[in-house]
Design a protein around this motif. Structure first.
Motif, short mmCIF file in Angstrom:
data_model
loop_
_atom_site.label_atom_id
_atom_site.label_comp_id
_atom_site.label_asym_id
_atom_site.label_seq_id
_atom_site.Cartn_x
_atom_site.Cartn_y
_atom_site.Cartn_z
N GLY A 1 0.83 -1.21 0.00
CA GLY A 1 0.00 0.00 0.00
C GLY A 1 0.86 1.25 0.00
O GLY A 1 0.62 2.19 -0.76
N VAL A 2 1.92 1.23 0.83
CA VAL A 2 2.79 2.41 0.97
C VAL A 2 3.50 2.72 -0.35
O VAL A 2 3.76 3.89 -0.66
CB VAL A 2 3.81 2.18 2.11
N VAL A 3 3.77 1.70 -1.15
CA VAL A 3 4.49 1.92 -2.41
C VAL A 3 3.76 2.94 -3.31
O VAL A 3 4.38 3.77 -3.97
CB VAL A 3 4.70 0.57 -3.16
N HIS A 4 2.43 2.93 -3.28
CA HIS A 4 1.67 3.87 -4.12
C HIS A 4 1.89 5.31 -3.64
O HIS A 4 1.98 6.24 -4.45
CB HIS A 4 0.19 3.52 -4.10
N MET A 5 1.96 5.49 -2.32
CA MET A 5 2.23 6.82 -1.77
C MET A 5 3.62 7.30 -2.20
O MET A 5 3.80 8.45 -2.60
CB MET A 5 2.14 6.77 -0.24
N LEU A 6 4.60 6.38 -2.14
CA LEU A 6 5.96 6.76 -2.51
C LEU A 6 6.06 7.13 -3.99
O LEU A 6 6.74 8.10 -4.35
CB LEU A 6 6.93 5.62 -2.18
N LEU A 7 5.38 6.38 -4.84
CA LEU A 7 5.43 6.66 -6.28
C LEU A 7 4.81 8.01 -6.59
O LEU A 7 5.32 8.77 -7.42
CB LEU A 7 4.72 5.55 -7.07
N LEU A 8 3.71 8.32 -5.92
CA LEU A 8 3.08 9.62 -6.16
C LEU A 8 3.94 10.75 -5.59
O LEU A 8 4.08 11.82 -6.19
CB LEU A 8 1.66 9.63 -5.57
N ALA A 9 4.56 10.51 -4.41
CA ALA A 9 5.46 11.51 -3.82
C ALA A 9 6.60 11.81 -4.78
O ALA A 9 7.03 12.96 -4.94
CB ALA A 9 6.00 11.03 -2.48
N HIS A 10 7.09 10.77 -5.46
CA HIS A 10 8.16 10.97 -6.43
C HIS A 10 7.69 11.87 -7.57
O HIS A 10 8.42 12.77 -8.02
CB HIS A 10 8.62 9.61 -6.98
N GLN A 11 6.47 11.67 -8.02
CA GLN A 11 5.96 12.49 -9.12
C GLN A 11 5.69 13.92 -8.67
O GLN A 11 5.91 14.86 -9.41
CB GLN A 11 4.66 11.87 -9.68
#
Ligand SMILES: [Zn+2]
Length: 428
Positions: free
Chosen positions: A310-320
């Motif tokens: 679940g956290v991976v999606h937050m990290l990917l969006l934070a990167h963008q």
């Protein structure tokens, strides 16, 4: 063998046993760049073709399994709870599956099924919860979209206005509505953003802004109440616990706040959301996985609801959003954890099953275009093709979208167009 050595070995085997209790060892070979000199005939079993797309052989296997599972699901749903209208375990989840199948196939029958199921849902709403996944907002938002697609504009508008009426409960200062995704304000915000994506801005920005403000204020207030030295500027709890994951926790809330459609001001993103994300990042385990709550120190769960998937999606969006590589780097480390520990004994579902974990690879693929992630998502799909043969636990609602078969079918259907895959009730 020295005493220390044998102690260490015991420790290692204890943690391995714990791991095996929750996940099957992943025996699939990992992605390797194919040897260009090798005979292409050697690779005919591989899920990716020479161009790095899902091969037609694998695609055929997936499509035939989808047909088979859809039949089993329809049969099984005959005995499902008629009053469960939810997206998570009830009729709206099935409607959402058919809506997605219709998007891919343009088959009228799929849209008709979506209508049948969402009608069943909207007939039995109970006014108790406000979120997309477990409350009235899900059926009303999906109803608005399905009716619109069928040209039933009056019905679509009716669903939309009933959806907007829920904001009273969401915004009321003395309501006990939490902030998380499954039952709370973030789950209502998702419903608004979903409708806006599907119906081109049917919900006005002022309404979205009010809900966003309520979430921000709640997080600031709760954070200020904590007497900790290392403060997380936006802090939330659910049932007295500060959960981290996508379903009940911080990652799910921050993920929604970073959505372009939520229109959160850049200053708020950089002064409140970003340091909060960094606070959560520092709670990461050495394995790359994340704890289920801030007070939990055992590295156990690798689910979409709790942990790296679940956290991976937050990290990917934070990167963008923040354009910093550290977020992407940690997202790729989540993917390693998921690859090794993500074939779950809990089953093939979306919330805490192999399909939900497979979505992490699809999201990484969408962003990086790296074939490795498409390959891995195919291998998790391959695991799901053997549905029911691994001796997994059978969920309480075995045909539902988030616990059961409907979710697995949805995941399998994404492989026809991975670039447009979308974790239901979460990704936008
Ligand atoms: Zn779960």
């Amino acid at each position: 063998m020295g005493d220390n050595m044998s102690k260490r070995l015991k420790l290692i085997s204890a943690s391995e046993a714990e791991m095996e209790e929750r996940a099957f060892p992943n025996l699939y070979p990992d992605w390797e760049q194919a040897d260009p000199a090798a005979d292409p005939e050697d690779h005919h079993d591989e899920p990716l073709d020479a161009e790095g797309q899902v091969s037609s052989v694998f695609q055929k296997k997936v499509q035939s399994k989808i047909k088979d599972l859809l039949q089993q699901m329809e049969e099984g749903l005959k005995t499902a709870d008629p009053h469960d209208f939810s997206t998570y375990t009830g009729w709206t989840g099935i409607a959402l599956l058919y809506l997605r199948l219709h998007q891919a196939s343009q088959e009228a029958l799929h849209l008709q099924r979506a209508l049948d199921y969402v009608k069943r849902a909207t007939r039995v709403l109970n006014g108790r919860k406000v979120s997309f996944l477990c409350g009235d907002a899900g059926p009303l938002a999906v109803g608005a979209v399905v009716h619109h697609k069928l040209g039933n504009e009056a019905e679509s508008r009716d669903c939309l206005s009933r959806l907007l009426q829920l904001q009273r409960a969401v915004l009321s200062p003395d309501s006990d509505v939490p902030d998380e995704l499954l039952y709370g304000r973030a789950g209502f915000l998702y419903a608004l953003l979903y409708v806006n994506r599907e119906l081109g801005g049917a919900v006005d920005q002022a309404t979205v802004a009010k809900v966003v403000t309520a979430i921000l204020e709640s997080g600031k207030t709760f954070s200020a109440e904590q007497k900790k030295s290392d403060r997380c500027p936006l802090l939330y709890e659910w049932h007295q616990k500060q959960y981290v994951g996508a379903a009940h926790g911080l990652a799910g809330i921050y993920y929604l706040l970073m959505q372009p459609g939520a229109n959160v001001h850049a200053d708020v993103l950089s002064e409140l959301v970003r340091p909060s994300i960094d606070y959560v990042r520092h709670k990461r385990f050495r394995s790359g996985n994340f704890p289920s709550s801030l007070s939990n120190e055992s590295d156990r769960l690798v689910h979409w609801c709790h942990g790296a998937p679940g956290v991976v999606h937050m990290l990917l969006l934070a990167h963008q959003v923040f354009k910093e590589d550290k977020y992407l780097k940690e997202a790729t480390e989540c993917a390693e954890v998921i690859w090794h520990r993500g074939l779950l004994r809990k089953g093939y579902g979306i919330c805490h099953g192999t399909a939900g974990n497979g979505y992490a690879f699809l999201s990484l693929y969408k962003l990086t275009k790296e074939k490795k992630y498409l390959y891995r998502s195919c291998k998790f799909a391959d695991w799901c093709l053997a549905y029911g043969t691994h001796g997994c636990r059978i969920p309480d609602r075995p045909y539902s979208l988030f616990e059961g078969m409907a979710g697995t079918i949805l995941y399998l259907s994404e492989l026809a167009d991975p670039q447009n895959s979308c974790f239901p009730a979460f990704e936008l």
